[in-house]
Design an enzyme around this catalytic site. Structure first.
Site, mmCIF file in Angstrom:
data_model
loop_
_atom_site.group_PDB
_atom_site.id
_atom_site.type_symbol
_atom_site.label_atom_id
_atom_site.label_comp_id
_atom_site.label_asym_id
_atom_site.label_seq_id
_atom_site.Cartn_x
_atom_site.Cartn_y
_atom_site.Cartn_z
ATOM 1 C CD GLU A 147 -2.747 -1.266 -0.013
ATOM 2 O OE1 GLU A 147 -2.907 -0.291 -0.756
ATOM 3 O OE2 GLU A 147 -3.176 -2.395 -0.287
ATOM 4 C CG HIS A 150 -0.542 1.707 -4.416
ATOM 5 N ND1 HIS A 150 -0.584 1.569 -5.786
ATOM 6 C CD2 HIS A 150 -1.053 0.550 -3.921
ATOM 7 C CE1 HIS A 150 -1.095 0.383 -6.096
ATOM 8 N NE2 HIS A 150 -1.390 -0.254 -4.975
HETATM 9 NI NI NI Z 1 -2.130 -2.168 -4.983
#
Ligand code: NI
Length: 192
Positions: A147, A150
């Protein structure tokens, strides 16, 4: 509040470094709406985590939430309680790495094997804008790193192991048919 569209690989926002938020922004109604949209979107798409750029917002916010009894993630091991991180910084703890097959809502229908540090520290601001620090290991450490990548414009496919003659990136159907881990001891599967 609304379920937002998850942007897919090729959308430029997924390659931008997201900007940090100020404490004033964190306390604003805009932020509260963003979090609600992220939660609804993550649940609607069946994810276990979501980063703000995935709904087109290039800001340093990510959420993680998954449960032990999930049928979709049988190898996930421990559950991880709902957590919102703002302006996170990740530091590996120790040298040990682990590999999981990862998937991503922004890269649908693919799975890739990625090695990442097994234990990490995440320093971040909570929804009150207060500094927090957590240590995370195992599957959850991979979820967080996926995550938080990102927020730096990085997708898991950038990190898929490459080795001539080996399949480390596959379509989901072929993954299930030919490559899925046969036991809990094998590498597990992360599909955000
Ligand atoms: Ni992802």
């Amino acid at each position: 509040m609304a379920v937002r569209k998850v942007v897919r690989m090729g959308h430029p926002v997924l390659r931008q470094i997201a900007r940090s938020l100020t404490k004033e922004e964190i306390k604003s109604p805009w932020f509260e709406n963003l979090i609600q949209d992220m939660i609804e979107t993550m649940h609607d798409y069946g994810g276990i985590g979501l980063a703000a750029p995935q709904i087109g917002e290039s800001v340093q916010v990510a959420i993680v939430d998954y449960e032990e009894e999930s049928e979709r993630y049988p190898s996930a091991g421990k559950s991880y309680p709902f957590t919102i991180v703002v302006n996170p910084v990740v530091k590996p703890i120790g040298e040990e790495t682990q590999s999981f097959w990862e998937g991503c809502l922004s890269v649908p229908d693919l799975r890739g094997l990625v090695a990442r540090p097994k234990k990490i520290q995440v320093d971040y601001l909570d929804v009150q804008g207060k500094p927090q620090s957590i240590q995370v290991e195992g599957f959850a450490a991979t979820v967080f790193q996926h995550e938080l990548d990102h927020l730096q414009g990085v997708l898991y496919i950038d990190r898929v192991k490459t080795e001539l003659g080996k399949t480390h990136l596959a379509f989901s159907d072929e993954f299930v048919r030919y490559l899925a881990p046969k036991s809990e001891d094998d590498v597990g599967v992360l599909e955000e």
